[in-house]
Design an enzyme around this catalytic site. Structure first.
Site, short mmCIF file in Angstrom:
data_model
loop_
_atom_site.label_atom_id
_atom_site.label_comp_id
_atom_site.label_asym_id
_atom_site.label_seq_id
_atom_site.Cartn_x
_atom_site.Cartn_y
_atom_site.Cartn_z
N CYS A 70 -62.87 -3.53 24.97
CA CYS A 70 -62.76 -4.54 23.92
C CYS A 70 -63.60 -4.22 22.69
O CYS A 70 -63.39 -4.80 21.62
CB CYS A 70 -63.16 -5.91 24.46
SG CYS A 70 -61.99 -6.53 25.66
N1 COA Z 1 -53.70 -22.16 36.98
C1 COA Z 1 -54.29 -23.19 37.61
N2 COA Z 1 -55.49 -23.10 38.22
C2 COA Z 1 -56.11 -21.90 38.18
C3 COA Z 1 -55.54 -20.77 37.56
C4 COA Z 1 -54.27 -20.93 36.94
N3 COA Z 1 -53.66 -19.93 36.31
N4 COA Z 1 -56.36 -19.73 37.69
C5 COA Z 1 -57.43 -20.15 38.38
N5 COA Z 1 -57.28 -21.47 38.69
C6 COA Z 1 -58.20 -22.33 39.44
C7 COA Z 1 -59.04 -21.55 40.44
O1 COA Z 1 -58.36 -21.41 41.66
C8 COA Z 1 -60.27 -22.40 40.54
O2 COA Z 1 -60.00 -23.48 41.41
P1 COA Z 1 -61.14 -24.12 42.36
O3 COA Z 1 -62.17 -24.67 41.42
O4 COA Z 1 -60.40 -25.13 43.12
O5 COA Z 1 -61.65 -22.97 43.18
C9 COA Z 1 -60.44 -22.99 39.15
O6 COA Z 1 -59.14 -22.91 38.53
C10 COA Z 1 -61.45 -22.22 38.29
O7 COA Z 1 -61.11 -20.83 38.31
P2 COA Z 1 -61.97 -19.74 37.53
O8 COA Z 1 -61.30 -18.42 37.72
O9 COA Z 1 -63.40 -19.89 37.94
O10 COA Z 1 -61.73 -20.25 36.05
P3 COA Z 1 -62.65 -20.18 34.76
O11 COA Z 1 -62.95 -21.55 34.34
O12 COA Z 1 -63.80 -19.24 34.93
O13 COA Z 1 -61.65 -19.56 33.68
C11 COA Z 1 -61.23 -17.47 32.58
C12 COA Z 1 -61.10 -18.28 33.88
C13 COA Z 1 -60.73 -16.05 32.84
C14 COA Z 1 -60.37 -18.13 31.51
C15 COA Z 1 -62.68 -17.47 32.08
O14 COA Z 1 -63.54 -17.18 33.16
C16 COA Z 1 -62.93 -16.46 30.98
O15 COA Z 1 -62.24 -16.39 29.98
N6 COA Z 1 -64.00 -15.69 31.13
C17 COA Z 1 -64.39 -14.70 30.14
C18 COA Z 1 -63.58 -13.50 30.34
C19 COA Z 1 -63.76 -12.45 29.29
O16 COA Z 1 -64.31 -12.63 28.26
N7 COA Z 1 -63.26 -11.31 29.60
C20 COA Z 1 -63.26 -10.25 28.71
C21 COA Z 1 -61.98 -9.59 28.98
S1 COA Z 1 -61.72 -8.33 27.87
#
Ligand code: COA
Length: 376
Positions: free
Chosen positions: A159
């Site tokens: 990135c």
């Molecule tokens: N739809 C519905 N629910 C979902 C889901 C989806 N597509 N994906 C995950 N969930 C659920 C999970 O199962 C979890 O449920 P639980 O609380 O019952 O266990 C809950 O939502 C939270 O999941 P999590 O993966 O911890 O979500 P999050 O709030 O951390 O969000 C991201 C996920 C990826 C959006 C976030 O972590 C993020 O953007 N992080 C930064 C990533 C980044 O900058 N990366 C750089 C890449 S270049």
């Protein structure tokens, strides 16, 4: 008196694919895949041998990431529950590669905005996280397509590729090795995204950007002075992609999900926010810039919540949309191109003397800052 050549940003360029996928369309396709999988595996699921897949939701995606839609190079196959990957005709080696094609489009846009002919450019860096092949370098193909006489090479810092590319270009200019350098970031992220992974299927979008970094003497009157650049890397397995030619050494695992993008999103969020906020404040201090007086932050576009926190720590207050513009709502995460799209689309209104920051962060971990001031 310092007489070293001074690097500036002369112009930026953008290529946006025509097709776009809304969260509603994406979730409908994903949930159709989930239903089919669970139906096909009903007996094994019943017997406790296979875990049922869970559906995705539009509400979760928007709340967790801020993403509402993303552009892609090929929408229909990505949304087809039987395919869920990009598809197009393979091109002959004599034809322009698809990644080079979108890079060339962004580069031409930047050159036109700067009033520059391709023959005046000395070097091309293809700075991106998703190269189509190892060699010949994508950058050399872009150089050839544009008709540039000079040198070109690829660089991948995930990135942060574009900001690392800007610093590299700026250093070539300071050292006198080039007077005009194109930093091109074509990102066809739909190729490495696992569209069947509920935790990440909504993240990425396709795009290409270009930044023309030039010696100040050569640049158009209206340009951006580069006040300072800073790069940082800290090893982390929290964002990873194990795709590579050595996968041939263990063919039994060549297609496992770790050969596409995987991440521990929550850990990335928690670890990268403080690291980047501190880096920005430290670098502003080194440059004698008051971070709270920055007119605008063009931050990496991965997560709206991350940007809110970073901007707040840097500016000392909750940032307005004007102070920290968002493009990830319609572009998704476009990897190295994100902060450049934000800069490209949201910089024309700034006045001479206004100071801002282009900042990227992501896999590696890697982070880059480019402080700029509007001139002319
Ligand atoms: N739809 C519905 N629910 C979902 C889901 C989806 N597509 N994906 C995950 N969930 C659920 C999970 O199962 C979890 O449920 P639980 O609380 O019952 O266990 C809950 O939502 C939270 O999941 P999590 O993966 O911890 O979500 P999050 O709030 O951390 O969000 C991201 C996920 C990826 C959006 C976030 O972590 C993020 O953007 N992080 C930064 C990533 C980044 O900058 N990366 C750089 C890449 S270049």
């Amino acid at each position: 008196m310092d007489t070293a050549p001074r690097p500036v940003i002369s112009a930026t360029g953008l290529f946006t694919p025509e097709e776009s996928i809304s969260n509603e369309e994406l979730v409908a396709s994903f949930n159709a895949y989930v239903e089919r999988f669970n139906a096909a595996n009903a007996a094994a699921i019943e017997a406790g041998e296979v875990r049922p897949l869970e559906p995705s939701s539009v509400e979760f995606i928007e709340k967790a990431s801020g993403i509402k839609s993303r552009h892609v190079m090929a929408k229909a196959p990505v949304l087809d529950p039987e395919i869920m990957a990009p598809r197009w005709e393979e091109r002959a080696d004599e034809d322009l590669s698809i990644l080079a094609e979108i890079g060339v489009a962004a580069a031409r846009d930047a050159l036109a905005r700067a009033g520059r002919e391709a023959r005046d450019v000395d070097a091309v860096l293809c700075a991106a996280s998703n190269m189509q092949r190892p060699y010949p370098a994508m950058a050399i193909e872009i150089q050839q397509a544009l008709g540039i006489d000079g040198f070109a090479f690829d660089m991948n810092v995930a990135c942060s590729s574009a900001t690392f590319g800007i610093q590299t270009a700026a250093d070539y200019i300071r050292a006198g090795h080039a007077r005009s350098v194109l930093v091109v970031s074509p990102e066809i992220t739909s190729g490495h995204l696992n569209w069947r992974d509920r935790a990440s299927h909504f993240i990425f979008g396709d795009v290409a950007t270009a930044v023309l970094v030039e010696e100040a003497d050569l640049a158009p009157t209206a340009h951006w002075d580069i006040l300072g650049t800073r790069l940082k890397t800290v090893f982390s397995n929290n964002i990873r992609n194990n795709f590579g030619f050595l996968n041939r050494a263990h063919p039994d695992t060549a297609d496992t999900p770790d050969k596409l993008f995987v991440q521990e999103g929550r850990k990335v969020f928690k670890e990268v926010v403080p690291m980047v906020a501190q880096m920005i404040v430290d670098e502003a201090g080194r440059l004698g810039i008051d971070p709270q007086a920055l007119r605008r932050l063009w931050l990496h576009q991965a997560n709206a919540g991350m940007n809110r926190l970073i901007a707040q720590r840097v500016l000392g207050h909750e940032a307005s949309a004007d102070e920290s513009p968002t493009v990830l709502d319609t572009y998704g995460n476009t990897s190295s191109a994100g902060s450049i799209i934000a800069f490209h689309l949201h910089s024309a209104d700034l006045r001479e003397g206004d100071t801002g920051l282009i900042c990227s962060f992501g896999a590696g971990y890697s982070a880059g800052t480019v402080f700029v001031r509007k001139a002319g």
